[in-house]
Design a protein around this motif. Structure first.
Motif, short mmCIF file in Angstrom:
data_model
loop_
_atom_site.label_atom_id
_atom_site.label_comp_id
_atom_site.label_asym_id
_atom_site.label_seq_id
_atom_site.Cartn_x
_atom_site.Cartn_y
_atom_site.Cartn_z
N GLY A 115 0.83 -1.20 0.00
CA GLY A 115 0.00 0.00 0.00
C GLY A 115 0.86 1.25 0.00
N ARG A 116 0.28 2.36 -0.37
CA ARG A 116 1.06 3.60 -0.40
C ARG A 116 1.45 4.07 0.99
NH1 ARG A 116 -1.25 7.50 -5.25
NH2 ARG A 116 -1.16 5.92 -6.90
N GLU A 117 0.65 3.70 1.97
CA GLU A 117 1.00 4.02 3.36
C GLU A 117 1.12 2.72 4.13
OE1 GLU A 117 -0.89 7.18 5.57
OE2 GLU A 117 -1.83 7.90 3.73
N ALA A 118 2.35 2.34 4.41
CA ALA A 118 2.58 1.10 5.14
C ALA A 118 2.68 1.33 6.64
CB ALA A 118 3.86 0.41 4.64
N ASN A 119 2.98 2.56 7.03
CA ASN A 119 3.09 2.91 8.45
C ASN A 119 2.16 4.08 8.75
OD1 ASN A 119 5.45 1.16 9.45
ND2 ASN A 119 6.29 2.11 7.60
N VAL A 120 1.42 3.97 9.82
CA VAL A 120 0.41 4.97 10.15
C VAL A 120 0.67 5.51 11.55
CG1 VAL A 120 -2.04 5.40 10.50
CG2 VAL A 120 -1.30 3.85 8.69
N PRO A 134 -1.58 7.42 14.02
CA PRO A 134 -2.94 7.92 14.25
C PRO A 134 -2.93 9.32 14.83
CG PRO A 134 -2.70 5.67 15.05
CD PRO A 134 -1.33 6.14 14.71
N GLN A 135 -3.90 10.10 14.41
CA GLN A 135 -4.06 11.46 14.89
C GLN A 135 -5.35 11.56 15.70
OE1 GLN A 135 -1.69 13.88 14.37
NE2 GLN A 135 -0.51 12.20 13.43
N VAL A 136 -5.24 11.95 16.95
CA VAL A 136 -6.38 12.11 17.86
C VAL A 136 -7.24 10.84 17.87
CG1 VAL A 136 -8.12 13.75 18.69
CG2 VAL A 136 -6.37 14.52 17.11
N GLY A 137 -6.57 9.70 17.95
CA GLY A 137 -7.27 8.44 18.12
C GLY A 137 -7.95 7.89 16.91
N GLN A 138 -7.64 8.37 15.70
CA GLN A 138 -8.31 7.85 14.50
C GLN A 138 -7.40 7.96 13.28
OE1 GLN A 138 -11.86 10.17 14.00
NE2 GLN A 138 -10.81 12.11 14.19
N TRP A 139 -7.73 7.16 12.29
CA TRP A 139 -7.03 7.16 11.01
C TRP A 139 -8.01 6.62 9.99
CZ3 TRP A 139 -6.63 3.89 14.99
CH2 TRP A 139 -6.72 2.52 14.76
N MET A 161 -8.42 4.10 6.03
CA MET A 161 -7.82 3.04 5.21
C MET A 161 -7.44 3.52 3.81
SD MET A 161 -7.36 0.13 6.68
CE MET A 161 -7.27 -1.00 5.27
N ILE A 162 -7.48 4.82 3.59
CA ILE A 162 -7.11 5.35 2.28
C ILE A 162 -5.63 5.08 2.03
CG2 ILE A 162 -6.92 7.47 0.90
CD1 ILE A 162 -9.29 8.56 2.53
N ASP A 163 -5.32 4.51 0.85
CA ASP A 163 -3.95 4.19 0.44
C ASP A 163 -3.30 3.14 1.34
OD1 ASP A 163 -4.12 6.01 -1.64
OD2 ASP A 163 -3.38 7.67 -0.41
N LYS A 164 -4.09 2.33 2.00
CA LYS A 164 -3.53 1.30 2.88
C LYS A 164 -4.10 -0.06 2.51
CE LYS A 164 -3.52 4.71 6.58
NZ LYS A 164 -4.26 5.70 5.77
N LYS A 165 -3.32 -1.08 2.77
CA LYS A 165 -3.77 -2.46 2.58
C LYS A 165 -3.56 -3.24 3.86
CE LYS A 165 -3.28 -2.87 -2.43
NZ LYS A 165 -2.79 -3.71 -3.55
N MET A 166 -4.47 -4.16 4.10
CA MET A 166 -4.40 -4.97 5.31
C MET A 166 -3.05 -5.67 5.40
SD MET A 166 -8.13 -6.50 4.59
CE MET A 166 -9.62 -5.51 4.69
N VAL A 167 -2.52 -5.71 6.60
CA VAL A 167 -1.18 -6.27 6.76
C VAL A 167 -1.14 -7.75 6.39
CG1 VAL A 167 -1.44 -6.84 9.21
CG2 VAL A 167 0.81 -6.28 8.29
N ASN A 168 -2.17 -8.48 6.64
CA ASN A 168 -2.31 -9.87 6.21
C ASN A 168 -3.71 -10.04 5.64
OD1 ASN A 168 -0.50 -10.89 9.09
ND2 ASN A 168 0.30 -10.84 7.02
N GLY A 169 -3.83 -9.92 4.34
CA GLY A 169 -5.14 -10.09 3.73
C GLY A 169 -5.55 -11.55 3.71
N GLY A 170 -6.77 -11.81 4.11
CA GLY A 170 -7.28 -13.18 4.09
C GLY A 170 -7.65 -13.62 2.69
N THR A 171 -7.94 -14.91 2.55
CA THR A 171 -8.29 -15.50 1.27
C THR A 171 -9.71 -16.03 1.32
OG1 THR A 171 -6.00 -16.12 0.81
CG2 THR A 171 -7.72 -17.27 -0.43
N VAL A 172 -10.53 -15.60 0.36
CA VAL A 172 -11.90 -16.11 0.23
C VAL A 172 -12.05 -16.62 -1.19
CG1 VAL A 172 -14.35 -15.58 0.36
CG2 VAL A 172 -12.77 -14.46 1.93
N GLN A 173 -12.06 -17.94 -1.32
CA GLN A 173 -12.20 -18.55 -2.64
C GLN A 173 -13.62 -19.03 -2.89
OE1 GLN A 173 -9.41 -21.72 -3.26
NE2 GLN A 173 -9.97 -22.05 -5.41
N PHE A 174 -14.29 -19.51 -1.82
CA PHE A 174 -15.63 -20.06 -1.97
C PHE A 174 -16.60 -19.25 -1.12
CE2 PHE A 174 -12.63 -23.76 -1.99
CZ PHE A 174 -12.55 -23.86 -3.38
#
Length: 1075
Positions: A615-620, A622-627, A629-642
């Motif tokens: 992702g474009r932003e790998a390290n975040v 947080p500002q005032v307790g929030q952030w 998901m823009i330009d970010k990808k889950m650190v371990n994306g799960g797999t859904v095949q079925f």
């Protein structure tokens, strides 16, 4: 009403209310969050081919951590215990006494025992050869630790000694799995909980930006004087006016079931008015409304009886008559302030509860006489305007009051509050609002009658057709309509119908004769009361759970910005005018400061979060307790095949709409780093909501057949997306069938949210789906880099536990216990959850450790702790070398009992897995149901407050208003949204890992940024949050199964077998299904 939710929450955002609702996601708590900056692309975190998941060995221990041996058939569980022998029993018994010493327990023979646990055992002190070494050697206390002399300068912890019992080397795995389950049963009586000493504060925290906040604690000053405790007993004598003969002399136990505290206070008030000068030595006593009377100074007697006569007022039930009471007062004890002073100075271990109780009763005396008392709160229409709630209810305003010992001395904690009450209207009006019958001329259905019964049972009503006020308590609702009811007047003569009786005697023609009557009295001698002649008595608290519409109205009406809430609290303190209360100021010498306490606080820095490097932003940061998901990808994306989708909504029945929704959701999951098949295994179907069970079973069977035809034997549907029906009420049934019968992981979505096709909504759903299929959304950067003290250096498991109880009135429903535990180390983001049913309102978790006896295999060990420890070993390859246990939902009065039993269960679960395996434990209670609030000194400053005017996320307080000597702190880990944020109170009850204040506060705050369901820090530590969600999920499994028996009175039979929960399928338990 405690808030629960990581999303929108009134009264402080990030609370718990909204997330105890179904898993259908709602729009993001903050949809206007700033977009993050763009960074350079880098290599992915883990294997891109696995959707970003890392290879299993990547985070295993460094070179100094000995690796596991090759897997074997028995490697999935801990090595078996050594064969039982007499010496083993002796060793275990001696270890048991050492554990008792570590808790600094005494064993008075008079202590009550709830149930007899197994032998308590101390923790291990040496590493095992096949696993990473445990933390550096630590010490056990063998005697109670003296308290620090001054609260503000805690003394260093004294050196403590290790148990001398050697820890055996890890034995080889046995070829027989059954032999690993057998031990010699050792019965040792449990120790008492009365003398447990909790860990002393290891020092105050220093990390973070220092600031000052105001707290709704008001300092109390007390003059040094002697206090006397008198036992009071009321003997009731009743006589009708004009009669000289006593009708009955009764010894009355002063309890709510027999005589109300309001009446008791009236009796005592009359006694003081009559005898203050002649017999009480001009003293004003403080009375608790029950059996205790307190005076500041001695009375002229040690024991005396008084006669008090009361005349019923116009507003009381029945005809006016004089009642005579005999009140016996006897000296019970003499108290002074010395022990309290010693405790506050850290020179005494246990709080002198009796002297605190005396002062508390004195402070509560005046409001108890003037307002409606509910627990520690007072409510009245004089304390603010009342408001109307839907379905026949109203809310009253009031305040909470509690006297507490703190580091600054005694503190009076005061907070404004509101409570629901029955609206004082005719019962027919209430029924019309609450049940909303279609046609009043037709008889009620059984469903409507049961609703009326549940809503009104136990409520007091007064008759409107009598010359004087006559009151009854509703015991039931008749099964027959009023037009069919008959009775025998005056127990003699022919039977007459209720309708005829009211026409003949009162000239009243009943308009609601087709409705049932209210029933008072007993089943053998019922008293039938037509609804239209009954009015609900004012001031009765509504004790049942409010529905969503009622909660919504209540929150909108009572939600207050922090500055407004603080102003109202201060105004309430001034209104009470303690300084002018004769009893408080003159008699008991108590003075209350009217300004909120200024407290030194610190704002802890937020942690850095790690997302996938692609992702474009790998390290975040947080500002005032929030952030976001823009330009970010889950650190371990799960797999859904079925996967496939079922649509139960009429509004979204269009096939193209369902397809569009699924495509949007799939695309969002893929864009955030998941491996998600674009094509569903089965066609997306729209189904009639009346056929939910058939549709779910059909999808399961068809998917299994389809996979078998594709050569995917052993595989199953990985995800079922469900569009819920337009009408609520089906969620629990869907989850029960999917998770306990079919083994399907599901994601439910509300049609109203889907219809908007909001990107933010789909993003929130994607976060939940990812953890439900085994992925991770983010991790703490410090966890990846092995920089979390007392967590990253050695394999550490973090538990969360909670017990949820049925709503008031549901006496036949069990309580639900839930325990979750991290099963990934060092990331500590995945939590496996287990649930169990136990006795109604039982707070101690009964199934942490349990044993059963098998005729062939002997004693079989089990329980939630044991299962989760094994799951950690299977997942990480290591045994946990530390245990951190966050326990939610425990009140202060239950600390000793819960610690004694649950720590004992943790010990036994560990020892049952391997001889001598007893890792060090830190046991922390998590409390949200308290009334401490923090207010920034300047709500307009962004350095001191967030946009809602609340204190900043990460604000921690461990001084002044905290416990004088014990290890506790308040942490406001979340950003406020609406209303006033509620900090979470953390209290350490047991600590063998020797956490410092900074390490535990930072760990707790950082974990609050790893909650899987939103991109906000949450208000309580996620393990405890997840346990709460899991317990509420299990409640859905039995929802609607309770019979129409109603509330029972008297003592419940504790020997009644608890109905077991349906078992969650193993493949569902492997993921965070409760999210």
């Amino acid at each position: 009403m405690s808030g629960r939710g990581g999303g929108r929450r009134r009264g402080g955002g990030g609370g718990r209310r909204s997330d105890s609702r179904p898993d259908h996601s709602s729009p993001a708590p903050d949809q206007s969050a700033n977009r993050g900056g763009r960074g350079g692309r880098g290599r992915g975190y883990g294997s891109p081919d696995a959707g970003g998941s890392r290879p299993a060995p990547e985070f295993h221990a460094p070179a100094n951590f000995p690796p596991l041996s090759s897997p074997s058939p028995s490697a999935s569980t801990f090595p078996p215990l050594a064969s039982p022998s007499p010496s083993a029993s002796t060793s275990a018994a001696s270890l048991s006494s050492e554990f008792d010493k570590s808790l600094t327990l005494q064993s008075p023979s008079s202590a009550p025992v709830r149930r007899q646990p197994q032998t308590p055992i101390p923790r291990q002190t040496q590493p095992q050869p096949q696993t990473p070494p445990p933390p550096p050697a630590q010490t056990h206390p063998t005697t109670p630790v003296p308290c620090q002399p001054q609260p503000q300068t805690p003394a260093p912890r004294p050196a403590q000694a290790h148990p001398t019992t050697p820890v055996p080397s890890q034995p080889q795995a046995s070829a027989s799995s059954s032999s690993s389950e057998q031990v010699t049963e050792i019965e040792v009586p449990p120790s008492t909980s009365k003398a447990i000493t909790f860990p002393r504060r290891p020092g105050f925290g220093t990390l973070g930006k220092k600031c000052t906040v105001r707290a709704n604690h008001f300092q109390v000053e007390v003059e040094d004087r002697d206090y006397y405790h008198y036992d009071g007993r009321c003997l009731l004598q009743c006589a009708c006016v004009g009669h000289n003969q006593w009708m009955q002399r009764l010894k009355v136990t002063i309890t709510p079931e027999v005589i109300s505290k309001t009446l008791n206070r009236s009796i005592m008030s009359q006694l003081v008015e009559l005898y203050k000068v002649s017999h009480l030595g001009q003293r004003n006593p403080a009375y608790d409304g029950s059996k205790s009377l307190y005076t500041a100074g001695p009375l002229p007697f040690k024991s005396k009886e008084f006669i008090v006569k009361l005349v019923k007022g116009e507003d009381e039930a029945g005809p006016r008559r004089e009642r005579e009471f005999k009140v016996a007062i006897k000296l019970a004890a003499k108290c002074d302030l010395y022990q309290l002073q010693q405790f506050l100075r850290g020179r005494q271990l246990n709080a002198p509860q009796e002297i605190i109780q005396i002062l508390d009763v004195a402070l509560r005396a005046s409001p108890s006489a003037n307002y409606t008392v509910v627990g520690r709160s007072f409510f009245s229409t004089r304390l603010g305007p009342k408001g109307v709630l839907p379905e026949g209810l109203e809310y009253w305003r009031g305040y909470y009051q509690s006297l507490r010992p703190t580091q600054m001395g005694l503190s009076l904690n005061i907070d404004v509050s509101a409570r629901s009450f029955y609206e004082p209207i005719l019962v027919t009006e209430f029924v019309a609002k609450h049940v909303k019958p279609q046609d009043v001329s037709k008889p009620m259905s059984d469903k409507e009658r049961i609703m009326v019964r549940k809503a009104l049972k136990g409520v007091k009503v007064q008759l409107t057709h009598r010359e004087y006020v006559k009151r009854y308590k509703i015991a039931d609702v008749s099964r027959q309509p009023t037009s069919q009811l008959t009775f025998t007047p005056d127990d003699e003569g022919p039977r007459i119908s209720v309708v005829q009786y009211f026409r003949q005697k009162y000239n009243i023609v009943l308009r609601y004769a087709n409705w049932p009557s209210l029933q008072a009295g007993s089943d053998t001698k019922p008293i039938y009361l037509p609804m239209e002649v009954c009015k609900i008595v004012e001031g009765q608290r509504y004790t049942k759970k409010l529905n969503e519409s009622q909660v919504s109205v209540m929150l909108r009406a009572t939600c207050q910005r922090p500055n407004v809430r603080e102003e109202n609290i201060v105004a309430m303190v001034k209104r009470n005018n303690f300084s002018q209360d004769e009893l408080v100021r003159e008699d008991f010498g108590i003075r209350i400061k009217e300004e909120p306490t200024l407290v030194n606080a610190r704002v802890l820095p937020p942690p850095r979060l790690k997302y996938h490097d692609s992702g474009r932003e790998a390290n975040v940061h947080p500002q005032v307790g929030q952030w976001n998901m823009i330009d970010k990808k889950m650190v371990n994306g799960g797999t859904v095949q079925f996967w496939t989708c079922l649509n139960f909504s009429y509004k979204l029945r269009n096939v193209e709409t369902g397809t569009t929704i699924c495509n949007e959701l799939v695309n969002m999951c893929v864009s955030k780093g998941m491996q998600f098949s674009a094509n569903s295994l089965l066609p997306i179907r729209s189904v009639n909501p009346s056929q939910i069970e058939e549709a779910l079973i059909g999808v399961h069977d068809q998917s299994m057949a389809k996979l078998a035809s594709m050569g995917q034997n052993g595989k199953q549907l990985q995800l079922l997306i469900i569009i819920l029906p337009d009408q609520s009420g089906s969620y629990g049934k869907i989850k029960r069938i999917c998770e306990t019968e079919l083994g399907i992981v599901s994601q439910c979505c509300k049609p109203a949210n889907l219809a908007r096709l909001s990107k933010q909504y789909f993003e929130n759903v994607a976060l939940k789906i990812n953890v439900k299929v085994g992925g991770r959304n983010n991790v703490l950067s410090d966890a990846i880099q092995r920089r979390i003290p007392l967590v990253s250096d050695f394999p550490t498991i973090i538990f969360g536990a909670d017990v949820t109880h049925p709503q008031p009135g549901e006496d036949s429903s069990p309580s639900i216990a839930a325990v979750v535990a991290s099963v990934d180390w060092p990331e500590i983001t995945k939590y496996r959850g287990l649930v169990s049913a136990q006795h109604h309102r039982e707070e101690i978790i009964q199934d942490l450790y349990k044993t059963t006896v098998d005729p062939q295999r002997g004693v079989i060990h089990g329980g939630m702790i044991r299962e989760l420890l094994i799951a950690f070993r299977r997942s990480t390859g290591y045994k946990p070398h530390r245990i951190i246990f966050y326990r939610d939902g425990v009140s202060e009065g239950q600390f000793n009992q819960v610690l004694l039993y649950e720590m004992d269960a943790i010990r036994k679960a560990c020892a049952s897995l391997e001889d001598g395996y007893l890792p060090p434990v830190t046991f922390v209670v998590v409390q949200k149901r308290h009334h401490t609030r923090f207010f920034p000194t300047d709500p307009r400053s962004r350095d001191l407050a967030d946009r809602s005017g609340n204190v900043l996320p990460g604000t921690v307080v461990d001084t002044k208003i905290c416990h004088p000597t014990e290890f506790d702190f308040y942490l406001n880990s979340h950003a406020g949204i609406q209303g006033t944020s509620r900090p979470t109170h953390y209290h350490v009850l047991f600590d063998e890992n020797k956490f410092t204040a900074d390490i535990l506060q930072m760990l707790t705050n950082n974990l609050c940024y790893t909650y899987a369901r939103c991109t906000r820090s949450v208000s309580i530590v996620p393990p405890a949050y997840y346990a709460h969600l899991a317990a509420f999920r299990a409640r859905y499994y039995i929802e609607g199964d309770t019979s129409d028996v109603g509330s029972s009175s008297g003592t419940r039979d504790r020997n009644v077998e608890v109905r077991l929960l349906p078992a969650v399928k193993e493949n569902v338990k492997d993921v965070m299904f409760y999210c």
